[in-house]
Scaffold this motif. Sequence first.
Motif, PDB file in Angstrom:
ATOM      1  N   SER A 246      -4.614 -28.811  17.890  1.00 30.56           N
ATOM      2  CA  SER A 246      -4.460 -26.632  18.117  1.00 30.56           C
ATOM      3  C   SER A 246      -3.198 -26.268  16.713  1.00 30.56           C
ATOM      4  CB  SER A 246      -3.951 -25.947  18.799  1.00 30.56           C
ATOM      5  OG  SER A 246      -4.847 -25.895  20.298  1.00 30.56           O
ATOM      6  N   CYS A 247      -1.960 -26.592  16.675  1.00 29.29           N
ATOM      7  CA  CYS A 247      -1.461 -26.718  15.825  1.00 29.29           C
ATOM      8  C   CYS A 247      -1.635 -27.224  14.201  1.00 29.29           C
ATOM      9  CB  CYS A 247       0.118 -27.305  16.058  1.00 29.29           C
ATOM     10  SG  CYS A 247       0.576 -26.699  17.395  1.00 29.29           S
ATOM     11  N   GLU A 248      -2.564 -28.223  13.784  1.00 28.11           N
ATOM     12  CA  GLU A 248      -3.431 -28.472  12.775  1.00 28.11           C
ATOM     13  C   GLU A 248      -4.048 -27.380  12.679  1.00 28.11           C
ATOM     14  OE1 GLU A 248      -4.733 -32.201  13.077  1.00 28.11           O
ATOM     15  OE2 GLU A 248      -3.604 -32.918  14.310  1.00 28.11           O
ATOM     16  N   TYR A 253      -4.835 -22.799   7.878  1.00 25.13           N
ATOM     17  CA  TYR A 253      -4.700 -21.165   8.355  1.00 25.13           C
ATOM     18  C   TYR A 253      -4.184 -20.547   7.856  1.00 25.13           C
ATOM     19  CZ  TYR A 253     -10.103 -20.551  10.326  1.00 25.13           C
ATOM     20  OH  TYR A 253     -11.208 -20.464  11.226  1.00 25.13           O
ATOM     21  N   LEU A 254      -2.978 -20.852   8.072  1.00 27.89           N
ATOM     22  CA  LEU A 254      -2.025 -20.238   7.509  1.00 27.89           C
ATOM     23  C   LEU A 254      -1.786 -20.373   6.457  1.00 27.89           C
ATOM     24  CD1 LEU A 254       0.928 -20.886  10.187  1.00 27.89           C
ATOM     25  CD2 LEU A 254      -0.230 -18.368   9.503  1.00 27.89           C
ATOM     26  N   HIS A 255      -2.433 -21.805   5.575  1.00 21.28           N
ATOM     27  CA  HIS A 255      -2.271 -22.199   3.885  1.00 21.28           C
ATOM     28  C   HIS A 255      -3.590 -22.091   3.633  1.00 21.28           C
ATOM     29  CE1 HIS A 255       1.195 -23.944   6.107  1.00 21.28           C
ATOM     30  NE2 HIS A 255       1.972 -23.721   4.735  1.00 21.28           N
ATOM     31  N   LEU A 256      -4.144 -21.169   4.115  1.00 22.92           N
ATOM     32  CA  LEU A 256      -5.635 -20.864   3.550  1.00 22.92           C
ATOM     33  C   LEU A 256      -5.904 -21.797   3.240  1.00 22.92           C
ATOM     34  CD1 LEU A 256      -5.041 -17.622   1.218  1.00 22.92           C
ATOM     35  CD2 LEU A 256      -4.765 -17.581   3.789  1.00 22.92           C
ATOM     36  N   ASP A 257      -6.634 -23.080   4.221  1.00 24.67           N
ATOM     37  CA  ASP A 257      -7.827 -24.131   4.013  1.00 24.67           C
ATOM     38  C   ASP A 257      -6.844 -25.434   3.160  1.00 24.67           C
ATOM     39  OD1 ASP A 257     -10.052 -25.260   4.720  1.00 24.67           O
ATOM     40  OD2 ASP A 257     -11.213 -23.837   4.067  1.00 24.67           O
ATOM     41  N   ASN A 258      -6.069 -25.317   3.281  1.00 24.80           N
ATOM     42  CA  ASN A 258      -5.322 -26.190   2.548  1.00 24.80           C
ATOM     43  C   ASN A 258      -4.718 -27.226   3.410  1.00 24.80           C
ATOM     44  OD1 ASN A 258      -2.647 -25.860   1.872  1.00 24.80           O
ATOM     45  ND2 ASN A 258      -3.876 -24.154   0.535  1.00 24.80           N
ATOM     46  N   ARG A 259      -3.873 -28.914   2.446  1.00 20.91           N
ATOM     47  CA  ARG A 259      -3.958 -29.235   3.510  1.00 20.91           C
ATOM     48  C   ARG A 259      -2.329 -29.295   3.321  1.00 20.91           C
ATOM     49  NH1 ARG A 259      -6.981 -34.346   3.351  1.00 20.91           N
ATOM     50  NH2 ARG A 259      -9.220 -33.548   2.750  1.00 20.91           N
ATOM     51  N   LEU A 260      -1.358 -28.047   2.625  1.00 20.30           N
ATOM     52  CA  LEU A 260       0.341 -28.138   2.649  1.00 20.30           C
ATOM     53  C   LEU A 260       1.019 -27.550   4.130  1.00 20.30           C
ATOM     54  CD1 LEU A 260      -0.239 -25.669  -0.507  1.00 20.30           C
ATOM     55  CD2 LEU A 260       1.132 -28.600  -0.602  1.00 20.30           C
ATOM     56  N   GLY A 261       0.398 -27.567   5.178  1.00 18.48           N
ATOM     57  CA  GLY A 261       0.286 -26.916   6.216  1.00 18.48           C
ATOM     58  C   GLY A 261       0.760 -28.952   7.375  1.00 18.48           C
ATOM     59  N   MET A 262       0.952 -29.110   6.662  1.00 25.01           N
ATOM     60  CA  MET A 262       0.783 -30.369   7.747  1.00 25.01           C
ATOM     61  C   MET A 262       0.231 -32.090   6.759  1.00 25.01           C
ATOM     62  SD  MET A 262      -2.833 -31.140   9.509  1.00 25.01           S
ATOM     63  CE  MET A 262      -2.851 -32.928   9.480  1.00 25.01           C
ATOM     64  N   TYR A 263       1.228 -32.827   7.563  1.00 24.54           N
ATOM     65  CA  TYR A 263       1.764 -34.034   6.781  1.00 24.54           C
ATOM     66  C   TYR A 263       1.930 -35.052   7.903  1.00 24.54           C
ATOM     67  CZ  TYR A 263       6.549 -33.754   6.380  1.00 24.54           C
ATOM     68  OH  TYR A 263       8.410 -34.042   6.651  1.00 24.54           O
ATOM     69  N   ASP A 264       1.251 -36.884   7.418  1.00 29.55           N
ATOM     70  CA  ASP A 264       1.688 -37.830   8.022  1.00 29.55           C
ATOM     71  C   ASP A 264       2.701 -38.632   7.717  1.00 29.55           C
ATOM     72  OD1 ASP A 264      -0.235 -37.054  10.620  1.00 29.55           O
ATOM     73  OD2 ASP A 264      -2.011 -38.528   9.379  1.00 29.55           O
ATOM     74  N   LEU A 265       3.434 -39.452   8.320  1.00 33.24           N
ATOM     75  CA  LEU A 265       4.133 -40.791   7.538  1.00 33.24           C
ATOM     76  C   LEU A 265       3.700 -41.733   8.463  1.00 33.24           C
ATOM     77  CD1 LEU A 265       7.725 -38.309   7.123  1.00 33.24           C
ATOM     78  CD2 LEU A 265       6.313 -39.281   5.655  1.00 33.24           C
ATOM     79  N   GLY A 266       3.874 -42.672   7.652  1.00 30.79           N
ATOM     80  CA  GLY A 266       3.409 -43.436   8.953  1.00 30.79           C
ATOM     81  C   GLY A 266       3.243 -44.966   7.652  1.00 30.79           C
ATOM     82  N   PRO A 267       2.269 -45.602   8.282  1.00 25.66           N
ATOM     83  CA  PRO A 267       2.155 -46.355   9.925  1.00 25.66           C
ATOM     84  C   PRO A 267       3.228 -46.854   9.460  1.00 25.66           C
ATOM     85  CG  PRO A 267       0.853 -46.688   9.048  1.00 25.66           C
ATOM     86  CD  PRO A 267       0.669 -45.933   7.633  1.00 25.66           C
TER      87      PRO A 267
ATOM     88  N   GLY B  57     -13.807 -23.171  11.637  1.00 30.80           N
ATOM     89  CA  GLY B  57     -13.151 -23.652  12.358  1.00 30.80           C
ATOM     90  C   GLY B  57     -12.272 -23.282  13.566  1.00 30.80           C
ATOM     91  N   ALA B  58     -12.318 -22.021  13.137  1.00 31.54           N
ATOM     92  CA  ALA B  58     -11.931 -20.791  14.249  1.00 31.54           C
ATOM     93  C   ALA B  58     -12.748 -20.845  15.559  1.00 31.54           C
ATOM     94  CB  ALA B  58     -11.983 -19.532  13.935  1.00 31.54           C
ATOM     95  N   LEU B  59     -13.798 -21.931  15.689  1.00 33.16           N
ATOM     96  CA  LEU B  59     -14.429 -22.019  17.268  1.00 33.16           C
ATOM     97  C   LEU B  59     -13.875 -23.239  17.514  1.00 33.16           C
ATOM     98  CD1 LEU B  59     -18.014 -20.845  15.653  1.00 33.16           C
ATOM     99  CD2 LEU B  59     -17.305 -19.416  17.295  1.00 33.16           C
ATOM    100  N   LEU B  60     -13.477 -24.104  17.352  1.00 39.88           N
ATOM    101  CA  LEU B  60     -13.189 -25.375  17.675  1.00 39.88           C
ATOM    102  C   LEU B  60     -12.758 -25.293  18.666  1.00 39.88           C
ATOM    103  CD1 LEU B  60     -12.761 -27.157  14.733  1.00 39.88           C
ATOM    104  CD2 LEU B  60     -15.220 -27.416  15.730  1.00 39.88           C
ATOM    105  N   PRO B  61     -11.340 -24.426  18.785  1.00 38.23           N
ATOM    106  CA  PRO B  61     -10.643 -24.823  20.286  1.00 38.23           C
ATOM    107  C   PRO B  61     -11.153 -23.987  21.470  1.00 38.23           C
ATOM    108  CG  PRO B  61      -9.552 -23.718  18.152  1.00 38.23           C
ATOM    109  CD  PRO B  61     -10.486 -23.764  17.394  1.00 38.23           C
ATOM    110  N   LYS B  62     -12.308 -23.613  21.268  1.00 42.93           N
ATOM    111  CA  LYS B  62     -13.234 -22.762  22.107  1.00 42.93           C
ATOM    112  C   LYS B  62     -14.067 -23.820  22.510  1.00 42.93           C
ATOM    113  CE  LYS B  62     -12.395 -18.370  21.366  1.00 42.93           C
ATOM    114  NZ  LYS B  62     -11.727 -18.101  22.518  1.00 42.93           N
ATOM    115  N   ARG B  63     -14.098 -25.139  22.525  1.00 36.84           N
ATOM    116  CA  ARG B  63     -15.082 -26.293  22.550  1.00 36.84           C
ATOM    117  C   ARG B  63     -16.130 -26.233  22.694  1.00 36.84           C
ATOM    118  NH1 ARG B  63     -10.487 -30.568  22.510  1.00 36.84           N
ATOM    119  NH2 ARG B  63      -8.796 -29.195  22.818  1.00 36.84           N
TER     120      ARG B  63
END
Lengths: 471, 142
Positions: A246-248, A253-267, B57-63
Amino acid sequence: MSSGASQESRPYLSRYEANDEGVRFMPGAQFSYGQLPPLPDGILGDRVLRENLKTDLLKRPLTIEDIRRPAFTIDELNDLTAYWSWDLWDQLSLRASEGSSGLVPRQEYEALSFANAFYRWPEFMIDMTDRLGIDGIVDLGRSGREPANKINMLHSWCLGAVTQLGRALYIIMDRHKPGEFLPEFNAAMKFWQALAFGYRGDGNLWSSQDRYRTCALDADWTQRLESSMEPLTNDTRPEYTSIMASCELLSFYLHLDNRLGMYDLGPFVLGNGNPMIVRSTFTREDIYNWSMFARDLPYAMTFAFEIDAAQMKLEEARVISIGTLMTRPRNYVNSIVKGSIWLRDEWDSDLRQISLEEATSKYLAPVGNATGDVFEWMTRTPARILVESGAFTYYVGMIMPFMRKAGLYDHYCQTENLWEFDQRAQDVYYELGRNDFARIVVPTRLFTSSETSFAPVPADARLWRSKYAYV
Amino acid sequence: MAQKLVGTGLNVSQHEGTVRGRVRYVASPADVVKLMRDPEIKSSVVLTQGGAVTFAGALLPKRPVGLITIEGAPESHLGIVSREFSIPAVMSVELTEGNGIERVGPNGLTTRAYVEHVVSALNDKVIEIDCEDPDTGRLYLV
């Protein structure tokens, strides 16, 4: 546990042996660039490419003396451009098939932001380097070696990638020639190099140079995160993955469909041979007016989780330079066996750990509500405004974290019109929209690029020839 | 019940067993909003054209029980998020009976005729999704 026994049950560990060639994520696909041999994806592609470059720039770990050299030579610029070209194909060609966006005109805003950033970023980059010194830019990159920080591999990668993409776009549109705008191009590449060098700390610039690892956390953070994880059961795993997903989604959405709103580190390979992934999601970003829908949410939430590599028969785990975990087999979600959740209230406040119960009861519904609100805002927003807004999430959003940390963001907003388009880039907007040009050129000529768009600088070009000499 | 393979596509992530639901095609934001508010979403398979996340994507949390796209790949943002929600997803679907309709036009974009062909074959039908193969997802008409 002996490493032999470990690799038998966890084949992904073999990927870190010196002669291992990795798994092909795009079997049969090859990338062509100039005189280079055909290049596959993955670890083998990186190796063959670097072996065939002209200079030694990418054949050994960089040192601070490399970073302090004021400019790249033409041959070095061309080696970097060849690597960038392969890297974009390696990371993004599969995404390039996604086609219609339906709501946010992403290819259009991406192209506009590439066009604008190419003209505007170098001035900020040169000014920041003048103020902080090149060692200060390295320190700026180094300052992000913690979770939930937008000074990260993804954002520094973007500064180099979008400079290259902007240059390629203008060459495709026949507005620039490959030998023009070289001081700005060079300065942007040096700025990115210094940030990536400081952030990664291993002398590499891309995660593909280190077998797709980005383990850019200071040691105390790695230990804190590892010891913070608790076992997940069949009952709690769905709750954990649900709040994380849900956070992803909200971050997209907050970054208008791009990946700037999340990032992974690792493995990060743990003592038992399993990988730990550290995933940060940015659930609020106050520089965007539509972030008001997330006003009551924390700035970021981080998820540290352990994957049972033996259970999923993990063959390869890539954390690509844009901070996304890609595995073979693909589904690692059901093999998450431990996890913890961390939260940062403001961009410059401390991280604190929260329980799964607190995360679920306090944040799951508000995150979902904010996602729905941003979606509704998008449905009511004209396409032109979505294009501009999206272009700002790239052009401002990519460089802002470095300006903000350096205390210069407000200054650039107030005195240098940071939130403004260069008139030449704005003119390009109309051409991009005509005949689906952006929708066609972005996936086919930029993300699946070749020497025709990522053109080498001619050997007789003049490195001092700036945009102001453009005649 | 007899089943007929009607299409295959790129499998986003492996899932044991199959899921079954009625296909609901979302063509516009209004369709998405309508489906979000429909309690039957939990027994529906969402069909959408592209692989960008901000539309469907907005539909996905509705499962919804599954997701089918006409374009895109597991590495597309919608593919990534559907995997995180553990929703079986088949992307860039190709029908077993293509009827000679060109998928990609001369400009490199998916043709309107192909989209309409897929929608007409799948929308409002009960489909079973099989995502057991690591790479290929299969769609069966129930």
